[in-house]
Design a protein around this motif. Sequence first.
Motif, PDB file in Angstrom:
ATOM      1  N   THR C 217       0.829  -1.205   0.000  1.00 24.92           N
ATOM      2  CA  THR C 217       0.000   0.000   0.000  1.00 24.92           C
ATOM      3  C   THR C 217       0.862   1.253   0.000  1.00 24.92           C
ATOM      4  O   THR C 217       0.338   2.364   0.055  1.00 24.92           O
ATOM      5  N   GLU C 218       2.159   1.061   0.006  1.00 20.74           N
ATOM      6  CA  GLU C 218       3.078   2.195   0.025  1.00 20.74           C
ATOM      7  C   GLU C 218       4.374   1.731  -0.633  1.00 20.74           C
ATOM      8  O   GLU C 218       4.570   0.532  -0.847  1.00 20.74           O
ATOM      9  N   PRO C 219       5.264   2.670  -0.978  1.00 19.71           N
ATOM     10  CA  PRO C 219       6.415   2.313  -1.801  1.00 19.71           C
ATOM     11  C   PRO C 219       7.309   1.228  -1.221  1.00 19.71           C
ATOM     12  O   PRO C 219       7.749   0.348  -1.966  1.00 19.71           O
ATOM     13  N   SER C 220       7.583   1.253   0.089  1.00 16.80           N
ATOM     14  CA  SER C 220       8.685   0.386   0.526  1.00 16.80           C
ATOM     15  C   SER C 220       8.383  -1.093   0.341  1.00 16.80           C
ATOM     16  O   SER C 220       9.225  -1.835  -0.165  1.00 16.80           O
ATOM     17  N   PHE C 232       6.369   1.469  -7.237  1.00 12.46           N
ATOM     18  CA  PHE C 232       5.014   1.629  -6.714  1.00 12.46           C
ATOM     19  C   PHE C 232       4.362   2.901  -7.236  1.00 12.46           C
ATOM     20  O   PHE C 232       3.245   2.869  -7.760  1.00 12.46           O
ATOM     21  N   ALA C 233       5.081   4.011  -7.102  1.00  9.74           N
ATOM     22  CA  ALA C 233       4.493   5.292  -7.521  1.00  9.74           C
ATOM     23  C   ALA C 233       4.144   5.257  -9.000  1.00  9.74           C
ATOM     24  O   ALA C 233       3.083   5.726  -9.417  1.00  9.74           O
ATOM     25  N   ILE C 236       1.018   2.839  -9.635  1.00  7.79           N
ATOM     26  CA  ILE C 236      -0.271   3.407  -9.232  1.00  7.79           C
ATOM     27  C   ILE C 236      -0.658   4.552 -10.160  1.00  7.79           C
ATOM     28  O   ILE C 236      -1.810   4.664 -10.589  1.00  7.79           O
ATOM     29  N   ARG C 237       0.313   5.373 -10.483  1.00  8.62           N
ATOM     30  CA  ARG C 237       0.001   6.482 -11.387  1.00  8.62           C
ATOM     31  C   ARG C 237      -0.432   5.951 -12.747  1.00  8.62           C
ATOM     32  O   ARG C 237      -1.338   6.473 -13.380  1.00  8.62           O
ATOM     33  N   LEU C 240      -3.973   4.893 -12.477  1.00  5.29           N
ATOM     34  CA  LEU C 240      -4.870   6.057 -12.459  1.00  5.29           C
ATOM     35  C   LEU C 240      -5.020   6.659 -13.859  1.00  5.29           C
ATOM     36  O   LEU C 240      -6.122   7.040 -14.267  1.00  5.29           O
ATOM     37  N   ILE C 264      -4.770  -7.752   3.848  1.00  3.17           N
ATOM     38  CA  ILE C 264      -6.021  -7.037   4.117  1.00  3.17           C
ATOM     39  C   ILE C 264      -5.847  -5.553   3.830  1.00  3.17           C
ATOM     40  O   ILE C 264      -6.730  -4.906   3.254  1.00  3.17           O
ATOM     41  N   GLU C 265      -4.713  -5.008   4.200  1.00  6.27           N
ATOM     42  CA  GLU C 265      -4.467  -3.591   3.916  1.00  6.27           C
ATOM     43  C   GLU C 265      -4.420  -3.320   2.414  1.00  6.27           C
ATOM     44  O   GLU C 265      -4.880  -2.278   1.953  1.00  6.27           O
ATOM     45  N   GLU C 268      -7.928  -3.216   1.276  1.00  8.76           N
ATOM     46  CA  GLU C 268      -8.514  -1.930   1.659  1.00  8.76           C
ATOM     47  C   GLU C 268      -8.038  -0.827   0.734  1.00  8.76           C
ATOM     48  O   GLU C 268      -8.819   0.032   0.312  1.00  8.76           O
ATOM     49  N   PHE C 269      -6.743  -0.845   0.429  1.00  4.73           N
ATOM     50  CA  PHE C 269      -6.163   0.176  -0.446  1.00  4.73           C
ATOM     51  C   PHE C 269      -6.843   0.158  -1.809  1.00  4.73           C
ATOM     52  O   PHE C 269      -7.211   1.190  -2.365  1.00  4.73           O
ATOM     53  N   ARG C 272     -10.481   1.487  -1.512  1.00  2.18           N
ATOM     54  CA  ARG C 272     -10.624   2.920  -1.258  1.00  2.18           C
ATOM     55  C   ARG C 272     -10.039   3.787  -2.366  1.00  2.18           C
ATOM     56  O   ARG C 272     -10.505   4.864  -2.647  1.00  2.18           O
ATOM     57  N   ASN C 273      -8.914   3.321  -2.963  1.00  2.00           N
ATOM     58  CA  ASN C 273      -8.207   4.180  -3.916  1.00  2.00           C
ATOM     59  C   ASN C 273      -8.417   3.801  -5.368  1.00  2.00           C
ATOM     60  O   ASN C 273      -8.288   4.645  -6.246  1.00  2.00           O
TER      61      ASN C 273
END
Lengths: 458, 105, 403
Positions: C217-220, C232-233, C236-237, C240, C264-265, C268-269, C272-273
Motif C-alpha cells: 500500500t506504500e512504496p517500501s 510503486f508510484a 499506481i500512477r 490512475l 487485508i491492507e 482496503e487500499f 478505497r483508492n
Amino acid sequence: MNGQVLLTSMVGEHVFINAEEFALLADKTLPTDSPTFRRLQGKQIVAATGEQLPLELLAMKTRTRLRRLAEFTGLHMFVATLRCEHSCPYCQVSRQSSDKRRFDMSEETALKALQMTFASPSRNIKIEFQGGEPLLNLPLLEFVVTEAVERNELERRNLSFVIATNLALLDDEVIEFCRANHVYLSTSLDGPADLHNKNRPRPGDDSWERAVAGIRRIREELGTDRVSALMTTTEGSLDRSREIIDCYLEQGLQEIFLRPLSPYGFAVKTKSHAAYDVDGWLAFYEEGLDYVVELNKRGVGMVERYAAIILKKMLTNDDPGYVDLTSPAGIGIGALVYNYDGDVYASDEGRMLAEMNDKTFRLGNLHSDAYADILLSDKLLTPLESSYAGSAPMCTDCAFESYCGADPVFHHATQNDFVGHKAFSVFCRRNMGVFKLLLKRYESDPYARQLFRLWANR
Amino acid sequence: MSVEVRFDANSHTADAIQRAAYRFADRFSIELTQDGLDYRCLLHFATEPDAAAVDDFRTEVLDQVLRERIRAETEGARNLVLSLAFSNTHLVDDGDDPADQHTPR
Amino acid sequence: MIPLRGRAEQTNLARPLGRRVWLLTGIPTLTGMRQGRAYLVDPGQEDVLPEGFALYLTQPGHSLERPDLPWLELPELLGYLRPGDVLGISEDGHHLRVLWRHASRQNSLLLTERCDNYCLMCSQPPKEAEDGWLLDDARELIRLLPPDTEQIGFTGGEPTFYGQQLVELLKLCTTLIPRAGVHVLSNGRRFAVPEFAKAWASIDNPNLMVGIPIYGTEPSLHDYVVQAKGAFAETIRGILNLAELGQAIEIRVVIHQQTAPALIEIAEFIARNLPFVDQVALMGLETTGFARANLDRIWIDPLDYAPALTEATLLLDYAGIRTMIYNHQLCLIEPRIWPFAVKSISDWKNEYHAECQQCSVADQCGGFFSSAKYKVSSNIRAIPAEPSLHVTNVLATSEAGAE
C-alpha cells in the motif's frame, strides 16, 4: 482508548496506533521503516519527503466524497396537511381540525412547490409527503404524483415518492394508488404496543395495532421493500432496546433505525442546552447495536440504519445522502420543506420550530418569492456558512470531522447559535459516542468488522 | 456591582470580546477599554456579581477568538466547498429564476 | 505437464524454411490460403497428399516417401498436436516450439523476457536479450488465427517495452480477432507516461484488459517485492492514468511471505483508492524461477494466511469489486470463499498430489503447478464428501497463472 490512539485522514480512513508510537509520530521521530509508519503511509496519513502520489490520492478521494454536493436539493418534503387524527404529545405541528381549507395544501401551492422541486439540478428527486397525516389529503398526493410524473417525461430525473404516515388510515384506495405509482411508505413504529401507544394516542387507542396491520398489508400486497419503519426514541424507550428490535423482527422488518432523542420540544420548553440524557441514549444504542450484531450471527440479516449511514462514511468514499449528518449542513442544499401554506423551510425541524413561533429557518413563501430569492437568502446562507464544521472550533480539530456533520437547526434550538459551542453540544457528545463505539467494535470484533463492511456498502 | 476581567491584547481582538459580550447582554453590560497590553472589561451587574456568568463569559470570549481565527484560516476551503454545492444550479452566475425556465408541456 | 518444446525426429528440407510461424492444418485449403500453413499428414494418407504446401508434418513414427516435398517428423513428445495449433519452427526445421493450442482456453504469447522489475518470486526471470523476434512471431501468429478466436493473452517480461509496437500489435488483434478477450500482463509502470496511456486507449478494444500487480500500500513493501525503486508510484500512477481513460484493469496480488501480512491492507487500499478496477486476482505462489532462489523470503503455507485471505476477499466483494482467487488448492482456503476460487492453472502446468485421489472436490480444484513438486504445503488434505459442500466455480476465461 485503551492506550491506543486513533488517527484519521482527511478522507476518513482510520488507523489505531499505540500511545508510545503516537508520541514519536507527533515528535516526527517515528522510524520511517517501521511497520507503523508504513501502515500510516498506506492510508496517506504520513508521507515520505518528496512523495507526490499520496497527495494525488487524497485529492481524488476528496473529490469523490464531495461530488454529491453538486447534485443539490434531492429531498423535497410536501406538507400535504396539518390535520391528524393522532394527538402525540411531542408533536409540534398537527392540528385537530376538520377545516380542510385552513390546513390543507392547495393544488396551486403544490404546483408551485413542484416548480421549485424541479428547479433543483439533482438527478435524483425524492418527493416525501409529510404532515400532520398526509393520507388525510389523499387527493393532493394523487395530484402531485400525477403532475410530477408528467413533468418528468421532460425532466428525466430518477423520481421517487414516499409517504410518511402513521398508516392508521391505510385502505384499498391508498394501496391502489401506491401500487399504480410505485409509491413507498414510511411509518413510525416505536416498539411494543404499550410503548408505541403511550407516545401516540388516538381515538380507540389502537395506533400500534393499525401500524402493524398496515405494515403487514403493504408487505403482502405491494412488496416487502415498499414499507419501512422509523422509531421515535423517548425516555421510555431507553431500557427496552431488545424488545423494540424484537418487535421489528416480528413484523418482518429487516431494518431498524435507532434514532437519537429529539431535543426540539423539550429544549424549546426549557431553553436548556444541558438538555437530555445523552449517556442514557448511548447505552440504549450500544445495547441495541449489540443485539443486532448478535442476531446477524444467528443468521438473521437485520441492519441498523444509523450505523450503516455512519459506516458508509467511515469505510467508503460514498455519501449516504443523509441530510442530518453532513457538512455543509443539508439545509436547503440537501432538503427543502414546502408547507401547506406555501412557506418554504430549510428543514423539517426548521418547520417544527416555526410552529413554536421561531421562524428563523423560514426561507420565504412559494407564492411571493422566487427560487433564487429563497435559495440565496441570508436566512439560508448565513446558517449554512457559519455552521460549516471545517470552520468551527473543535470540529476543525476533530478526528471524526469527516464522519460528522453540521446542524445549525439543532444548535439554534439548544444553544441559540448556528454554530454551537461543541463542548456543550449534545449533538457532538452523542455523535462522538457513536463513532467511538463503532470504531472500537470494528477493531476488536472480526465478525462485526465484516458485518460493518457489508452495511457500509449497501 | 462590577467585576473586572482582563484579556491579553496580543491574543485577543476587540471584535471577539464584543461578540462574546453581546451574548451576555441579559446578564451584564460591559465597558471595554484598552489598558496597556491588555483589554480591560468592566462587567456591570444589576445586582450581585454572578461568578458563573463571569466564567461563562471567559469561555465565550475564547470561543469567539477561535471562531474568528479559524474562519479566516479556512475561508478558502469553505468557499470552495460551498461553491461546489451551488455549482450546478444557475443561481450564482446569473440572476434568472430557473423555476421559470422549466415549463411543463 | 504438457511439453511445449521438442526436436524434430527427422527432417527433409532442401532449403531453410522461409518463416518461423506455422499454423497446422489437416484439410487441403484453397491454394491462395496456404501461406504460413503446414499440412499435418494423417497416417495412412501419405498417398493422397494435397500439393502446394510449403511444409508437411508427419506424426511420430511416420515418414513421407516424398523426397521432393519439404517435411519433418514430429517427436513423440509433441504427438498431441492437432490442426489449429501453431508451431514455431527454427529455420533448419529441428527446433519446435508450441505457440498456440487450439484446444486450450488459456493461450498466452511471450513477447519479451526483458523487464524493469525483478520480482522476488518471478516465474519468468528477466533476460537482457534482443528478443524483438518474439513480437514478430506474435504478429505472424495473430494473422494465422481464425477470426472467431475467443481469447488471447500476452506476457513477458514486460510487454510495454515495445511501446508503440505493442499498441500496433494489439490493434491488429482488434481488427483480425475482434471477438477475442485480450489480456495483457504488465507491471503498469509505463502507463505513468500520459502519452503511452493515451496510445493504449487508442487501441479502443472493449475486450482488452491489462493485468497489473500490486504488492503493497506504500512504496517500501511493493518496491522491495519487485526489487525496483520507484515502481510503486509509477504503477499506481499508471493505473490512475488508464482509469481516467476508461481502460479495463485487473489488479493482481501474488500472496507470499512478504505480502501476506499486508493482504487485508492491500485489499482496503484497492477498495478505497482504486474502486474502478474491473477485477482483482488474489494469486497463489508458483515456486519456479526466482521464487526458488528466494524461497526463504517467499515461502508461506497458504493455510497460515487463510483467515486473512477470507477477510480480504470478502472486503473486496462487499465493495462491489469482482474478485477471483487463483492457484490455491481448495483444502488450503476456507470454504466460505470457495465460490471465488478459479480453476486457473494453465493446463500445460497442471498436476495433482497423491492426497487428491480421495478428494471429493478434486475435479473443481485447480490442482497444482508442476513446480509444486519442489515445494508444497504440508497441509494438503483430501476433502471428504459432504452433502452441504458446494463449490461454484468460475472457469478461467483469461490467462491467470504467470507463464
